[in-house]
Write an enzyme that holds these catalytic residues in place. Structure first.
Site, PDB file in Angstrom:
ATOM      1  N   ASP A  98      62.310   2.692  20.079  1.00 12.19           N
ATOM      2  CA  ASP A  98      61.369   3.363  20.986  1.00 12.19           C
ATOM      3  C   ASP A  98      59.960   2.895  20.623  1.00 12.19           C
ATOM      4  O   ASP A  98      59.414   3.275  19.581  1.00 12.19           O
ATOM      5  CB  ASP A  98      61.471   4.886  20.856  1.00 12.19           C
ATOM      6  CG  ASP A  98      62.710   5.468  21.535  1.00 12.19           C
ATOM      7  OD1 ASP A  98      63.652   4.697  21.824  1.00 12.19           O
ATOM      8  OD2 ASP A  98      62.751   6.702  21.764  1.00 12.19           O
ATOM      9  N   LYS A 161      60.148   5.872  28.838  1.00 11.34           N
ATOM     10  CA  LYS A 161      60.067   7.161  28.156  1.00 11.34           C
ATOM     11  C   LYS A 161      58.667   7.727  28.366  1.00 11.34           C
ATOM     12  O   LYS A 161      57.677   7.008  28.282  1.00 11.34           O
ATOM     13  CB  LYS A 161      60.363   6.968  26.664  1.00 11.34           C
ATOM     14  CG  LYS A 161      60.258   8.227  25.813  1.00 11.34           C
ATOM     15  CD  LYS A 161      60.638   7.917  24.365  1.00 11.34           C
ATOM     16  CE  LYS A 161      60.379   9.102  23.438  1.00 11.34           C
ATOM     17  NZ  LYS A 161      60.732   8.796  22.031  1.00 11.34           N
ATOM     18  N   LYS A 193      63.769   8.507  30.051  1.00  6.36           N
ATOM     19  CA  LYS A 193      63.808   9.477  28.961  1.00  6.36           C
ATOM     20  C   LYS A 193      62.543  10.324  28.959  1.00  6.36           C
ATOM     21  O   LYS A 193      61.486   9.863  28.529  1.00  6.36           O
ATOM     22  CB  LYS A 193      63.958   8.766  27.614  1.00  6.36           C
ATOM     23  CG  LYS A 193      63.956   9.713  26.395  1.00  6.36           C
ATOM     24  CD  LYS A 193      64.134   8.937  25.100  1.00  6.36           C
ATOM     25  CE  LYS A 193      63.972   9.815  23.866  1.00  6.36           C
ATOM     26  NZ  LYS A 193      64.153   9.066  22.605  1.00  6.36           N
TER      27      LYS A 193
END
Length: 251
Positions: A98, A161, A193
């Site tokens: 991430d 995300k 996400k």
């Protein structure tokens, strides 16, 4: 009452997270234990890079992935350092990365820098999943959030995300709709996400409902839908078991 099948599906899409500054080996062990529930395992645990190797050992044989963060949480511009951080995390056994986008560079009009950094990290990740954290609460405007989403996909992101969970405004349904719209418009099979600020089962369901409406998601699928949270798991379990839900605190 929400269908228990949906709630169990959301558990399977959860990136159970501990990115607290005081996280230690004991907290990691507790997180990995909590990730294995009577209603199914979560998709992944999301932890600091220094815990990746330890988490891989704790989760061996469970099917639960290990996710770690890089360029976190500031989204800085030291690309060489981020590349080394990514290589080390993958060497230690991380399944997914991430990456915080250099969102401040984007906001300042230096989109090329932000894009190039993502391209370089994706090159290191190869077939490993790269989620790009846009920090939508800091970007603020719908136009800039959309631009960040389009840039990240063009640069090779596998997931968009929303947030780090470390700023004043994290995931919102409004930002979620923008990210999902960009993914839908791209025609590519990319993931989404939301992260930060989810405390209840209703919060988790609301994000999936946006994915259903905008992108046509039929069931929660961890290959294309994740929830980044630390506290919503207890709420989902309580809802499945028909117990009174206590709103969590934290990421």
């Amino acid at each position: 009452m929400t269908d228990t099948g949906l709630l169990k599906g959301l558990i399977r899409c959860l990136d159970l997270t501990n990115l607290n500054d005081d996280c230690d080996s004991a907290a990691l062990a507790e997180l990995c234990k909590k990730a294995q529930t009577p209603h199914g395992n979560v998709a992944a645990v999301c932890i600091w890079p220094r815990f990746v190797n330890e988490a891989k050992k704790l989760l061996a044989g469970t099917g639960i992935k290990v996710v770690t963060v890089v360029n976190f949480p500031q989204g800085g511009e030291a690309t060489l350092a981020v590349e080394e951080e990514t290589r080390q995390a993958l060497s230690d056994g991380a399944d997914e990365i991430d990456l915080v986008m250099a969102y401040q560079a984007l906001a300042e009009g230096r989109a090329g820098f932000a894009e190039t950094q993502i391209v370089r990290i994706k090159r290191i990740c190869g077939e490993k999943v790269l989620k790009v954290i846009l920090e939508t609460g800091a970007l603020k405007t719908p136009e800039l959030i959309r631009a960040a989403s389009e840039l990240a996909l063009a640069a090779g992101a596998d997931f968009l995300k929303t947030s780090t969970g470390k700023v004043a405004v994290n995931a919102t349904l409004e930002a979620a709709e923008i990210l999902l719209s960009v993914i839908a418009d791209s025609g590519a099979t990319k993931g989404f996400k939301p992260a930060g600020g989810m405390k209840s089962a209703a919060d988790a369901v609301a994000y999936f409902e946006v994915a259903q409406r905008v992108r046509g998601d039929k069931v929660p699928d961890p290959d294309t839908f994740r929830l980044g949270a630390s506290s919503v798991l207890n709420a989902l379990i309580a809802a499945i078991e028909g117990r009174e839900e206590t709103r969590g605190t934290g990421y």
